[in-house]
Design a protein around this motif. Structure first.
Motif, PDB file in Angstrom:
ATOM      1  N   VAL A   1       0.835  -1.209   0.000  1.00 22.35           N
ATOM      2  CA  VAL A   1       0.000   0.000   0.000  1.00 22.35           C
ATOM      3  C   VAL A   1       0.859   1.244   0.000  1.00 22.35           C
ATOM      4  CG1 VAL A   1      -1.640   1.329   1.363  1.00 22.35           C
ATOM      5  CG2 VAL A   1      -2.000  -1.123   1.021  1.00 22.35           C
ATOM      6  N   LEU A   2       1.910   1.221   0.809  1.00 24.63           N
ATOM      7  CA  LEU A   2       2.806   2.379   0.863  1.00 24.63           C
ATOM      8  C   LEU A   2       3.495   2.610  -0.492  1.00 24.63           C
ATOM      9  CD1 LEU A   2       4.434   1.851   4.402  1.00 24.63           C
ATOM     10  CD2 LEU A   2       2.723   3.574   3.740  1.00 24.63           C
ATOM     11  N   GLU A   3       3.913   1.510  -1.102  1.00 23.24           N
ATOM     12  CA  GLU A   3       4.571   1.644  -2.429  1.00 23.24           C
ATOM     13  C   GLU A   3       3.613   2.201  -3.472  1.00 23.24           C
ATOM     14  OE1 GLU A   3       7.429   1.590  -5.364  1.00 23.24           O
ATOM     15  OE2 GLU A   3       7.612   1.421  -3.170  1.00 23.24           O
ATOM     16  N   LEU A   4       2.375   1.697  -3.422  1.00 23.48           N
ATOM     17  CA  LEU A   4       1.378   2.204  -4.372  1.00 23.48           C
ATOM     18  C   LEU A   4       1.086   3.673  -4.121  1.00 23.48           C
ATOM     19  CD1 LEU A   4      -1.127  -0.815  -4.512  1.00 23.48           C
ATOM     20  CD2 LEU A   4       0.483  -0.064  -6.295  1.00 23.48           C
ATOM     21  N   THR A   5       1.079   4.048  -2.841  1.00 20.22           N
ATOM     22  CA  THR A   5       0.837   5.451  -2.508  1.00 20.22           C
ATOM     23  C   THR A   5       1.936   6.335  -3.063  1.00 20.22           C
ATOM     24  OG1 THR A   5      -0.324   4.788  -0.497  1.00 20.22           O
ATOM     25  CG2 THR A   5       0.477   7.068  -0.625  1.00 20.22           C
ATOM     26  N   ARG A   6       3.179   5.856  -2.905  1.00 18.53           N
ATOM     27  CA  ARG A   6       4.321   6.635  -3.414  1.00 18.53           C
ATOM     28  C   ARG A   6       4.231   6.790  -4.940  1.00 18.53           C
ATOM     29  NH1 ARG A   6       9.007   5.747  -5.674  1.00 18.53           N
ATOM     30  NH2 ARG A   6       8.672   3.459  -5.650  1.00 18.53           N
ATOM     31  N   ARG A   7       3.906   5.691  -5.590  1.00 17.66           N
ATOM     32  CA  ARG A   7       3.792   5.730  -7.052  1.00 17.66           C
ATOM     33  C   ARG A   7       2.671   6.675  -7.496  1.00 17.66           C
ATOM     34  NH1 ARG A   7       4.463  -0.579  -9.069  1.00 17.66           N
ATOM     35  NH2 ARG A   7       6.627  -0.874  -8.316  1.00 17.66           N
ATOM     36  N   LEU A   8       1.573   6.602  -6.728  1.00 16.51           N
ATOM     37  CA  LEU A   8       0.447   7.468  -7.072  1.00 16.51           C
ATOM     38  C   LEU A   8       0.837   8.925  -6.942  1.00 16.51           C
ATOM     39  CD1 LEU A   8      -2.511   7.864  -7.807  1.00 16.51           C
ATOM     40  CD2 LEU A   8      -3.082   7.661  -5.373  1.00 16.51           C
ATOM     41  N   ASP A   9       1.558   9.266  -5.899  1.00 17.07           N
ATOM     42  CA  ASP A   9       1.985  10.658  -5.720  1.00 17.07           C
ATOM     43  C   ASP A   9       2.901  11.090  -6.881  1.00 17.07           C
ATOM     44  OD1 ASP A   9       0.549  10.836  -3.431  1.00 17.07           O
ATOM     45  OD2 ASP A   9       2.258  10.367  -2.098  1.00 17.07           O
ATOM     46  N   ASN A  10       3.831  10.189  -7.217  1.00 15.80           N
ATOM     47  CA  ASN A  10       4.734  10.531  -8.340  1.00 15.80           C
ATOM     48  C   ASN A  10       3.964  10.718  -9.649  1.00 15.80           C
ATOM     49  OD1 ASN A  10       6.994  10.451  -6.693  1.00 15.80           O
ATOM     50  ND2 ASN A  10       7.425   8.282  -7.145  1.00 15.80           N
TER      51      ASN A  10
END
Length: 265
Positions: free
Chosen positions: A32-41
């Protein structure tokens, strides 16, 4: 994609409840954290692309607007220049038409003046000829007319008046034995006036018309002198030789031989 933050909150609540997370829960948390980071980018990159795209389109639109304005200004300038040139062409056309009209009027006026001058000159020449030539009564005899012509030429040194009298004599008395002499004296009047070309032609007429008459020898001699005066020595030589061949015993032939000898030096 906006459901991910809610999942994160749910995961935090679960941890805060005191329950120990399982290995599976930790793995899910990391994903979830990785997806969140990707989403922000992704969202950040999308905003950058949108901003760059909007800026590029705006810049191109502004450049196109400036080009269109410049092109319109150029078209307007060309139109103004064309209108100005058309005006100048119209002015030149009107000036050309006016000039042609003036030239036509001037030509007509000059033509009238020349015609008037020609008429006046003809009248003056007729008057001068009438004043210079003594009257020749119709009943005047051949002797009297011929004698008056000789007096005008030899005694009074009036070649024009004498020429008119001799010409009248030839018209009235063409069969008179003195006609050849009268024709010769007409040539002498031209020679006296230094009209050497006319003199040469008149003497040639005497040669052609009166054949072997002794006066033809004198006509040939004076014709040769006329050619010499005209700077045509070649013709003068030929005439002198012709004289010596046709009239070898004449006084003119003797003088011709002397001239040929002189010119031969």
């Amino acid at each position: 994609m906006r459901q991910l933050p809610l999942a994160i909150l749910a995961m935090a609540a679960l941890l805060g409840s005191g329950c120990m997370p399982t290995e599976e829960q930790l793995r899910l948390q990391r994903e979830v954290l990785e997806l969140t980071r990707r989403l922000d980018n992704t969202e950040r990159n999308l905003r950058l692309v949108q901003e760059e795209t909007a800026g590029g389109v705006r810049t191109r639109l502004e450049a196109l607007s400036r080009s269109q304005a410049e092109l319109q200004a150029g078209v307007d300038g060309v139109r103004v220049d064309q209108q100005g040139n058309q005006g100048r062409f119209d002015d030149l056309g009107r000036a050309d038409a006016a000039l042609r009209q003036d030239l036509t009027l001037l030509r007509d006026e000059l033509g009238l003046q020349v015609a008037d001058l020609g008429q006046r000159l003809a009248r003056l020449e007729q008057a001068a000829a009438a004043a210079a030539v003594p009257a020749t009564p119709a009943e005047e005899s051949a002797d009297a007319l011929y004698e008056r012509g000789l007096q005008a030429i030899r005694d009074r040194q009036e070649p024009a008046a004498g020429r008119e009298l001799m010409t009248t004599f030839l018209k009235r008395y063409p069969a008179d034995p003195r006609a050849v002499n009268a024709a010769y004296w007409v040539g002498e009047t031209y020679y006296a006036e230094k009209a050497y070309d006319k003199a040469a032609l008149q003497f040639e007429e005497v040669v052609q018309k009166y054949g072997d008459d002794p006066k033809v020898a004198a006509a040939l001699y004076k014709q040769a002198l006329a050619f010499e005066a005209l700077k045509d020595r070649a013709s003068a030589r030929l005439v002198m030789k012709k004289l010596t061949e046709r009239f070898p015993l004449s006084e003119e032939a003797k003088k011709a031989k002397e001239k040929l000898k002189e010119w031969g030096k």
